[in-house]
Enzyme design. Structure first.
Site, PDB file in Angstrom:
ATOM      1  N   GLN A   2      40.842  41.110  45.779  1.00 45.42           N
ATOM      2  CA  GLN A   2      41.043  40.234  44.619  1.00 45.42           C
ATOM      3  C   GLN A   2      40.193  40.736  43.455  1.00 45.42           C
ATOM      4  OE1 GLN A   2      41.078  35.817  46.042  1.00 45.42           O
ATOM      5  NE2 GLN A   2      39.858  36.960  47.501  1.00 45.42           N
ATOM      6  N   ASP A  60      37.089  45.149  39.845  1.00 42.53           N
ATOM      7  CA  ASP A  60      35.959  45.975  39.395  1.00 42.53           C
ATOM      8  C   ASP A  60      36.080  47.461  39.721  1.00 42.53           C
ATOM      9  OD1 ASP A  60      35.278  46.153  42.162  1.00 42.53           O
ATOM     10  OD2 ASP A  60      33.938  44.422  42.023  1.00 42.53           O
ATOM     11  N   HIS A  67      44.792  41.192  42.037  1.00 38.62           N
ATOM     12  CA  HIS A  67      44.586  40.445  40.799  1.00 38.62           C
ATOM     13  C   HIS A  67      44.462  41.367  39.586  1.00 38.62           C
ATOM     14  CE1 HIS A  67      43.023  36.544  42.967  1.00 38.62           C
ATOM     15  NE2 HIS A  67      44.337  36.696  43.033  1.00 38.62           N
ATOM     16  N   CYS A  96      50.334  45.278  27.067  1.00 36.64           N
ATOM     17  CA  CYS A  96      50.689  44.454  25.908  1.00 36.64           C
ATOM     18  C   CYS A  96      50.958  43.028  26.381  1.00 36.64           C
ATOM     19  CB  CYS A  96      51.916  45.030  25.216  1.00 36.64           C
ATOM     20  SG  CYS A  96      52.359  44.045  23.743  1.00 36.64           S
ATOM     21  N   GLU A  98      28.272  31.977  52.381  1.00 31.20           N
ATOM     22  CA  GLU A  98      28.252  30.508  52.426  1.00 31.20           C
ATOM     23  C   GLU A  98      29.577  30.025  52.997  1.00 31.20           C
ATOM     24  OE1 GLU A  98      25.964  30.022  48.161  1.00 31.20           O
ATOM     25  OE2 GLU A  98      28.017  30.704  48.287  1.00 31.20           O
TER      26      GLU A  98
HETATM   27  C1  BJW Z   1      28.957  36.884  49.681  1.00 35.29           C
HETATM   28  C2  BJW Z   1      27.942  37.646  49.176  1.00 35.29           C
HETATM   29  C3  BJW Z   1      27.576  38.728  49.955  1.00 35.29           C
HETATM   30  C4  BJW Z   1      28.234  36.111  47.770  1.00 35.29           C
HETATM   31  N1  BJW Z   1      28.189  38.936  51.083  1.00 35.29           N
HETATM   32  N2  BJW Z   1      29.608  37.028  50.790  1.00 35.29           N
HETATM   33  C5  BJW Z   1      48.522  26.360  46.006  1.00 35.29           C
HETATM   34  C6  BJW Z   1      47.744  25.205  45.950  1.00 35.29           C
HETATM   35  C7  BJW Z   1      47.034  24.873  44.807  1.00 35.29           C
HETATM   36  C8  BJW Z   1      47.051  25.695  43.684  1.00 35.29           C
HETATM   37  C9  BJW Z   1      47.812  26.839  43.730  1.00 35.29           C
HETATM   38  C10 BJW Z   1      48.544  27.149  44.873  1.00 35.29           C
HETATM   39  N3  BJW Z   1      49.194  28.320  44.649  1.00 35.29           N
HETATM   40  C11 BJW Z   1      48.859  28.754  43.393  1.00 35.29           C
HETATM   41  C12 BJW Z   1      48.048  27.856  42.819  1.00 35.29           C
HETATM   42  C13 BJW Z   1      47.457  27.965  41.444  1.00 35.29           C
HETATM   43  C14 BJW Z   1      46.315  28.946  41.347  1.00 35.29           C
HETATM   44  C15 BJW Z   1      45.198  28.528  42.288  1.00 35.29           C
HETATM   45  O1  BJW Z   1      44.948  29.128  43.307  1.00 35.29           O
HETATM   46  N4  BJW Z   1      44.459  27.497  41.918  1.00 35.29           N
HETATM   47  C16 BJW Z   1      43.352  27.027  42.742  1.00 35.29           C
HETATM   48  C17 BJW Z   1      42.036  27.261  41.988  1.00 35.29           C
HETATM   49  C18 BJW Z   1      43.563  25.603  43.114  1.00 35.29           C
HETATM   50  N5  BJW Z   1      46.750  30.308  41.622  1.00 35.29           N
HETATM   51  C19 BJW Z   1      47.316  31.030  40.689  1.00 35.29           C
HETATM   52  O2  BJW Z   1      47.528  30.597  39.563  1.00 35.29           O
HETATM   53  C20 BJW Z   1      47.763  32.437  41.048  1.00 35.29           C
HETATM   54  N6  BJW Z   1      49.118  32.592  40.655  1.00 35.29           N
HETATM   55  C21 BJW Z   1      50.112  32.052  41.351  1.00 35.29           C
HETATM   56  O3  BJW Z   1      49.970  31.624  42.481  1.00 35.29           O
HETATM   57  O4  BJW Z   1      51.331  32.018  40.676  1.00 35.29           O
HETATM   58  C22 BJW Z   1      52.325  31.115  41.163  1.00 35.29           C
HETATM   59  C23 BJW Z   1      51.915  29.672  40.878  1.00 35.29           C
HETATM   60  C24 BJW Z   1      51.281  29.329  39.694  1.00 35.29           C
HETATM   61  C25 BJW Z   1      50.875  28.013  39.456  1.00 35.29           C
HETATM   62  C26 BJW Z   1      51.087  27.030  40.437  1.00 35.29           C
HETATM   63  C27 BJW Z   1      51.708  27.400  41.635  1.00 35.29           C
HETATM   64  C28 BJW Z   1      52.116  28.722  41.859  1.00 35.29           C
HETATM   65  C29 BJW Z   1      46.961  33.467  40.267  1.00 35.29           C
HETATM   66  C30 BJW Z   1      45.528  33.469  40.644  1.00 35.29           C
HETATM   67  C31 BJW Z   1      44.753  34.467  39.772  1.00 35.29           C
HETATM   68  C32 BJW Z   1      43.255  34.368  39.997  1.00 35.29           C
HETATM   69  N7  BJW Z   1      42.585  35.056  38.978  1.00 35.29           N
HETATM   70  C33 BJW Z   1      41.107  35.134  38.999  1.00 35.29           C
HETATM   71  C34 BJW Z   1      40.589  35.620  37.599  1.00 35.29           C
HETATM   72  C35 BJW Z   1      41.132  36.923  37.187  1.00 35.29           C
HETATM   73  C36 BJW Z   1      40.406  38.108  37.791  1.00 35.29           C
HETATM   74  C37 BJW Z   1      39.076  38.383  37.140  1.00 35.29           C
HETATM   75  O5  BJW Z   1      38.820  38.010  35.993  1.00 35.29           O
HETATM   76  O6  BJW Z   1      38.247  39.017  37.816  1.00 35.29           O
HETATM   77  O7  BJW Z   1      40.689  36.009  40.041  1.00 35.29           O
HETATM   78  S1  BJW Z   1      40.313  33.601  39.367  1.00 35.29           S
HETATM   79  C38 BJW Z   1      38.961  34.290  40.221  1.00 35.29           C
HETATM   80  O8  BJW Z   1      38.979  33.736  41.557  1.00 35.29           O
HETATM   81  C39 BJW Z   1      39.275  35.803  40.353  1.00 35.29           C
HETATM   82  C40 BJW Z   1      38.996  36.038  41.818  1.00 35.29           C
HETATM   83  O9  BJW Z   1      39.730  37.180  42.250  1.00 35.29           O
HETATM   84  C41 BJW Z   1      39.417  34.750  42.470  1.00 35.29           C
HETATM   85  C42 BJW Z   1      38.806  34.499  43.842  1.00 35.29           C
HETATM   86  O10 BJW Z   1      37.435  34.360  43.737  1.00 35.29           O
HETATM   87  P1  BJW Z   1      36.506  34.948  44.895  1.00 35.29           P
HETATM   88  O11 BJW Z   1      36.655  36.405  44.952  1.00 35.29           O
HETATM   89  O12 BJW Z   1      36.775  34.198  46.131  1.00 35.29           O
HETATM   90  O13 BJW Z   1      35.052  34.666  44.320  1.00 35.29           O
HETATM   91  P2  BJW Z   1      34.107  33.346  44.442  1.00 35.29           P
HETATM   92  O14 BJW Z   1      33.037  33.476  43.428  1.00 35.29           O
HETATM   93  O15 BJW Z   1      34.917  32.115  44.417  1.00 35.29           O
HETATM   94  O16 BJW Z   1      33.487  33.453  45.914  1.00 35.29           O
HETATM   95  C43 BJW Z   1      32.598  34.486  46.285  1.00 35.29           C
HETATM   96  C44 BJW Z   1      32.128  34.211  47.712  1.00 35.29           C
HETATM   97  O17 BJW Z   1      31.337  35.303  48.115  1.00 35.29           O
HETATM   98  C45 BJW Z   1      31.252  32.949  47.846  1.00 35.29           C
HETATM   99  O18 BJW Z   1      31.801  32.088  48.848  1.00 35.29           O
HETATM  100  C46 BJW Z   1      29.878  33.470  48.297  1.00 35.29           C
HETATM  101  O19 BJW Z   1      29.254  32.690  49.314  1.00 35.29           O
HETATM  102  C47 BJW Z   1      30.241  34.815  48.851  1.00 35.29           C
HETATM  103  N8  BJW Z   1      29.183  35.817  48.723  1.00 35.29           N
HETATM  104  N9  BJW Z   1      27.516  37.062  47.955  1.00 35.29           N
HETATM  105  C48 BJW Z   1      29.194  38.093  51.501  1.00 35.29           C
HETATM  106  N10 BJW Z   1      26.545  39.513  49.550  1.00 35.29           N
END
Ligand code: BJW
Length: 253
Positions: A101, A104, A119, A127, A225
């Site tokens: 996801q 970087d 992602h 564009c 976590e």
């Molecule tokens: C360690 C550590 C170490 C720390 N060792 N661990 C179904 C239900 C409800 C909602 C939806 C659904 N389906 C779709 C949706 C809508 C939405 C969504 O999911 N919303 C939820 C928030 C509720 N999804 C979307 O919109 C997606 N599109 C889609 O599904 O289209 C169809 C659709 C649209 C609308 C409705 C329904 C269907 C697109 C999602 C795009 C996500 N984009 C982002 C930002 C862009 C990328 C960027 O700028 O970098 O992507 S959001 C952000 O979160 C980013 C990440 O890739 C993503 C996930 O985050 P991640 O990687 O899990 O990071 P953290 O910070 O949350 O967690 C880090 C973890 O690491 C922590 O737990 C720490 O403990 C741990 N950690 N150090 C091991 N050393």
């Protein structure tokens, strides 16, 4: 769900490995995660910087956010967790697939090639209006959004944007099909699914564990976590990815 004492995954000639990574895997490279104290969303409204509506409202703000992320990612180095995954890919070849996801670029720099950046990428620009193919771009746009030259040639103005999947945008359907096909192929082989450093908040990736479970796969979560989707996994290892993964995957003793 089970928390093993001696976490190691048995990987032999009949094992296929599907890995999903999130921001936590790059934390030990010095890059901020999204959620929680000190995260990228702290003091920053997600809607302002990671949605198409936020970009339409203030493209300059979005470019400042992603320019800072580009600079930080360029200055970071892959850590032992990224390197461990590249080493396992070298051993398993087409029995391995890595879905990140993260935007970087650290997995690619660690040597991963059987890689889906689901992602998008910080280092591609496209564009916001026309079908100009996404292009490699490491430049920082801190003083406003760059314009699309193809649109300008057609007499209209359009902003270039980072090639990132924002909330409410569709993931590439070819990517989703490739993940499903990998989970389902290889009859007679054992599937192991490993999620690393992800809070399980964001869909559809948070549900990939179910794809693996549906075909009888063994599911592991390595996270510092508790995650939102903990209960979906067979085995959980709480710890830092850079310490846990090399041992879990048998890359070091
Ligand atoms: C360690 C550590 C170490 C720390 N060792 N661990 C179904 C239900 C409800 C909602 C939806 C659904 N389906 C779709 C949706 C809508 C939405 C969504 O999911 N919303 C939820 C928030 C509720 N999804 C979307 O919109 C997606 N599109 C889609 O599904 O289209 C169809 C659709 C649209 C609308 C409705 C329904 C269907 C697109 C999602 C795009 C996500 N984009 C982002 C930002 C862009 C990328 C960027 O700028 O970098 O992507 S959001 C952000 O979160 C980013 C990440 O890739 C993503 C996930 O985050 P991640 O990687 O899990 O990071 P953290 O910070 O949350 O967690 C880090 C973890 O690491 C922590 O737990 C720490 O403990 C741990 N950690 N150090 C091991 N050393």
């Amino acid at each position: 769900m089970d928390v093993p004492d001696d976490p190691r995954i048995a990987i032999d000639g009949g094992t296929r490995v599907l890995v999903v990574t999130g921001a936590g895997i790059s934390a030990e490279s010095g890059l901020a995660t999204f959620r929680g104290a000190g995260g990228l969303w702290e003091g920053q409204r997600v809607e302002d910087v990671a949605t198409p509506e936020g970009f339409a409202t203030d493209p300059g703000l979005v470019w400042r956010f992603y320019s800072a992320r580009r600079a930080a990612a360029l200055a970071a180095q892959p850590n032992p967790a990224h390197l461990a995954l590249a080493a396992v890919e070298g051993r398993l070849e087409d029995r391995f697939l890595l879905v990140t996801q993260n935007v970087d670029g650290l997995h690619r720099r660690a040597g991963s090639r059987r890689l889906i950046e689901i992602h998008g990428s910080l280092f591609r620009t496209r564009c916001s209006r026309c079908d100009l193919p996404p292009f490699a771009d490491e430049s920082l746009h801190e003083s406003g959004a760059p314009g699309c030259e193809r649109c300008a040639a057609r007499g209209r103005r359009a902003d270039l944007r980072p090639d990132i999947v924002w909330f409410g945008e569709l993931l590439d359907s070819d990517h989703l099909r490739r993940v499903e096909a990998f989970a389902e192929e290889g009859p007679g082989e054992r599937l192991v699914f490993v999620a690393v450093g992800t809070s399980g908040n964001v869909w559809p990736v948070a549900g990939f564990v179910d794809l693996a479970a549906a075909v009888g796969g063994e599911t592991w979560l390595v996270n510092l976590e508790p995650a939102h989707n903990d209960w979906r996994f067979d085995r959980i290892v709480r710890g830092a990815a850079g310490e846990v993964l090399p041992v879990l995957l048998g890359v070091v003793g």
